[in-house]
Design an enzyme around this catalytic site. Structure first.
Site, PDB file in Angstrom:
ATOM      1  N   ARG A   3     -46.672  -1.438  51.760  1.00  0.00           N
ATOM      2  CA  ARG A   3     -45.971  -0.490  52.646  1.00  0.00           C
ATOM      3  C   ARG A   3     -46.711  -0.488  53.982  1.00  0.00           C
ATOM      4  NH1 ARG A   3     -46.113   4.989  54.138  1.00  0.00           N
ATOM      5  NH2 ARG A   3     -44.044   5.943  54.393  1.00  0.00           N
ATOM      6  N   LYS A  52     -54.623   3.301  57.875  1.00  0.00           N
ATOM      7  CA  LYS A  52     -55.140   4.565  57.368  1.00  0.00           C
ATOM      8  C   LYS A  52     -56.618   4.742  57.706  1.00  0.00           C
ATOM      9  CE  LYS A  52     -51.852   5.641  53.720  1.00  0.00           C
ATOM     10  NZ  LYS A  52     -51.653   5.914  52.275  1.00  0.00           N
TER      11      LYS A  52
END
Length: 293
Positions: A270, A236
Site C-alpha cells: 500500500r 511512515k
C-alpha cells in the site's frame, strides 16, 4: 513453533474474489495506490482537493500498474481529528462514485472502520473493505463485510487513531500477539461468511518505529496463518524518523523497506508512489521466487 490454526485456514487464500466476478491474484505481489480524501493526511503531498485532481491521480496510478486503488476519508495518522460518519461519507462517497464511473474496471478499496460507510461505498462501486480497526471500532463491521460479500483487509491496531500512541507497550512477544489477534478475528470473520481476507500488521499503529522494524524483520512468521499480507510502510515515521527526514523526503527509504517487505513475504504494497513500488515488485519478483502458497 507456531502452527496454523486449522479452523481459520481459508480456501484459495492467494486470490481475492471481488464483485462482478473479478479476481485479485496475489500469487505475485501487487500494488495498492493510496488516494487520500482527508485535508490532514500526514503526507501533505498525498492530499486531494478536487475531483479533477482525484481522477488525474487515479489514472496515473492505474497506468503505472496499481492493481487496487484505496480511497479514504478519515485520517488515521496519530492524533488525527475525529470526524462524524456523515462527514466521512461526504468526503468519500462522491470520490468512489467518480473513480468507479471513470474507471469501471478498476478495483477500488475503501479505507474505513464504519459499517455504514462501507455499505454505501460498496453500493457506489467499491470492491474491497480496508478496516484499520479489525472491527473493534464498529461492532457491525464484520457482519456487514459478510453480508456485502467483498474481500476484507484485517489490520492490527490498539486503541484509536486519537490515542494509539498510548498503547505501544506489549507485555509478551509482539509477533505472537499479532498471530493470536488475527487467529481470533479470523474465526469471527469466518462465522460471518467472510472467506477472502488479507492481513495487515499495522505498521506504525500502536507501534513505535523500533517495534515496526522488528515486525518487518519477522514478517515471515505471520505466514503461519496462510493468508496474504499487506505492507503499509509508505513514507511512515519508521522510515523517515531514523533518517532524520520528513515524509516528503522519504521515498528512497520507502523503496528500501518495501523491498524488505517483499523479500519477507508481503504480497500487497500500500503506497503513495505507485510507479516506484511497481518497479520494486518487478525487480524483486524477477530476482527471487515468491514464497510458496
Amino acid at each position: 513453533m507456531l502452527q496454523a490454526p486449522q479452523d481459520t485456514c481459508f480456501p484459495a487464500a492467494q486470490t481475492l474474489r471481488c464483485p462482478g466476478g473479478r479476481l485479485l491474484d496475489l500469487r505475485r505481489p501487487q500494488v495498492m495506490g493510496i488516494l487520500n480524501l482527508t485535508p490532514d493526511s500526514f503526507f501533505e503531498g498525498s492530499r486531494i482537493e478536487t475531483e479533477t485532481d482525484l481522477l488525474r491521480r487515479a489514472e496515473t496510478m492505474l497506468t503505472a500498474g496499481a492493481a487496487v486503488l484505496d480511497l479514504g476519508g478519515y485520517s488515521s495518522r496519530p492524533g488525527a481529528e475525529h470526524i462524524s460518519e456523515d462527514e466521512e461519507k461526504r468526503r468519500l462517497l462522491p470520490a468512489v462514485e467518480a473513480v468507479h464511473r471513470a474507471f469501471p474496471e478498476a478495483l477500488l478499496s475503501v479505507d474505513t472502520f464504519r459499517a455504514g460507510v462501507a455499505a454505501e461505498a460498496v453500493a457506489a462501486g467499491a470492491a474491497i473493505l480496508n478496516d484499520i480497526s479489525g472491527g473493534t471500532l464498529d461492532t457491525d463491521m464484520l457482519p456487514t463485510a459478510g453480508r456485502l460479500g467483498v474481500p476484507y483487509i484485517l489490520m492490527h491496531m490498539r486503541g484509536t487513531p486519537q490515542n494509539m500512541t498510548q498503547h505501544i507497550h506489549y507485555e509478551g512477544d509482539l509477533v505472537l500477539e499479532l498471530v493470536r489477534y488475527f487467529r481470533d478475528k479470523l474465526a469471527v470473520l469466518r462465522q460471518h461468511g467472510v472467506t477472502d481476507v488479507v492481513l495487515d500488521p499495522g505498521f506504525g499503529f500502536a507501534k513505535t518505529p523500533a517495534q515496526s522494524h522488528e515486525l518487518l524483520r519477522r514478517l515471515p512468521e505471520l505466514r503461519v496463518l496462510g493468508l496474504p499480507i499487506l505492507a503499509g510502510l509508505s513514507r511512515k515515521s519508521m522510515v523517515y524518523k531514523p533518517l532524520g527526514l520528513t515524509p516528503d523526503a522519504a521515498l528512497t527509504g520507502t523503496v528500501a523497506v518495501n523491498t524488505l517487505a517483499l523479500l519477507n513475504g508481503a504480497q500487497l504494497l500500500r503506497v503513495h508512489d505507485v510507479a516506484e513500488a511497481v518497479q520494486t515488485v518487478q525487480l524483486v519478483s524477477n530476482t527471487f521466487p515468491p514464497f510458496p502458497s
